[in-house]
Design a protein around this motif. Sequence first.
Motif, PDB file in Angstrom:
ATOM      1  N   MET A   1       0.696  -1.208   0.124  1.00 43.85           N
ATOM      2  CA  MET A   1      -0.038   0.110  -0.074  1.00 43.85           C
ATOM      3  C   MET A   1       0.797   1.234   0.175  1.00 43.85           C
ATOM      4  O   MET A   1       1.800   1.104   0.413  1.00 43.85           O
ATOM      5  N   GLU A   2       0.254   2.346  -0.663  1.00 42.05           N
ATOM      6  CA  GLU A   2       1.029   3.451  -0.644  1.00 42.05           C
ATOM      7  C   GLU A   2       0.432   4.689  -0.577  1.00 42.05           C
ATOM      8  O   GLU A   2      -1.021   4.665  -0.940  1.00 42.05           O
ATOM      9  N   THR A   3       0.472   5.704  -0.004  1.00 40.99           N
ATOM     10  CA  THR A   3      -0.371   6.950   0.372  1.00 40.99           C
ATOM     11  C   THR A   3       0.310   7.927  -0.381  1.00 40.99           C
ATOM     12  O   THR A   3       1.378   8.416  -0.057  1.00 40.99           O
TER      13      THR A   3
ATOM     14  N   VAL B   1      -4.942   6.418  -0.696  1.00 39.64           N
ATOM     15  CA  VAL B   1      -4.414   5.325  -0.421  1.00 39.64           C
ATOM     16  C   VAL B   1      -4.384   4.309  -1.459  1.00 39.64           C
ATOM     17  O   VAL B   1      -5.738   4.008  -2.165  1.00 39.64           O
ATOM     18  N   LEU B   2      -3.402   3.977  -2.158  1.00 39.80           N
ATOM     19  CA  LEU B   2      -3.393   2.937  -3.441  1.00 39.80           C
ATOM     20  C   LEU B   2      -3.076   1.623  -2.614  1.00 39.80           C
ATOM     21  O   LEU B   2      -2.015   1.609  -2.440  1.00 39.80           O
ATOM     22  N   LYS B   3      -3.767   0.647  -3.240  1.00 42.39           N
ATOM     23  CA  LYS B   3      -3.657  -0.665  -2.713  1.00 42.39           C
ATOM     24  C   LYS B   3      -2.269  -1.260  -3.125  1.00 42.39           C
ATOM     25  O   LYS B   3      -1.611  -2.014  -2.764  1.00 42.39           O
ATOM     26  N   TYR B   4      -2.167  -1.039  -4.453  1.00 39.71           N
ATOM     27  CA  TYR B   4      -0.988  -1.717  -5.352  1.00 39.71           C
ATOM     28  C   TYR B   4      -0.238  -0.507  -5.662  1.00 39.71           C
ATOM     29  O   TYR B   4       0.757  -0.697  -6.557  1.00 39.71           O
TER      30      TYR B   4
ATOM     31  N   SER C   1       0.559   0.909 -10.337  1.00 46.01           N
ATOM     32  CA  SER C   1      -0.383   0.044 -10.724  1.00 46.01           C
ATOM     33  C   SER C   1      -1.659   1.026 -11.356  1.00 46.01           C
ATOM     34  O   SER C   1      -2.320   0.554 -11.929  1.00 46.01           O
TER      35      SER C   1
ATOM     36  N   SER D   1      -7.973   4.663 -14.262  1.00 47.69           N
ATOM     37  CA  SER D   1      -8.134   4.762 -12.709  1.00 47.69           C
ATOM     38  C   SER D   1      -7.927   5.879 -11.936  1.00 47.69           C
ATOM     39  O   SER D   1      -8.573   6.409 -10.942  1.00 47.69           O
TER      40      SER D   1
END
Length: 63
Positions: free
Chosen positions: A1-3, A31-34, A38, A43
């Motif tokens: 995860m990345e914010t 917050v990006l899950k991948y 990704s 998106s």
Amino acid sequence: METVKLSTIVLTFSPELYPLLTPDELESFIVLKYGLQSLDKESVIEIVEASIERNKEKDAWVH
């Protein structure tokens, strides 16, 4: 995860949208899950739309 901030996402993938967003929207954390790598353009559009909707609800007046 990345914010990351929405401004980072927009500048990376769709810089033409940057001037259309408010400072509050641009400062929103996403917050990006991948992770950032990704994402694709579709998106990014979905994230921007959701951020605008969230800010509209936050600023709504109830009468």
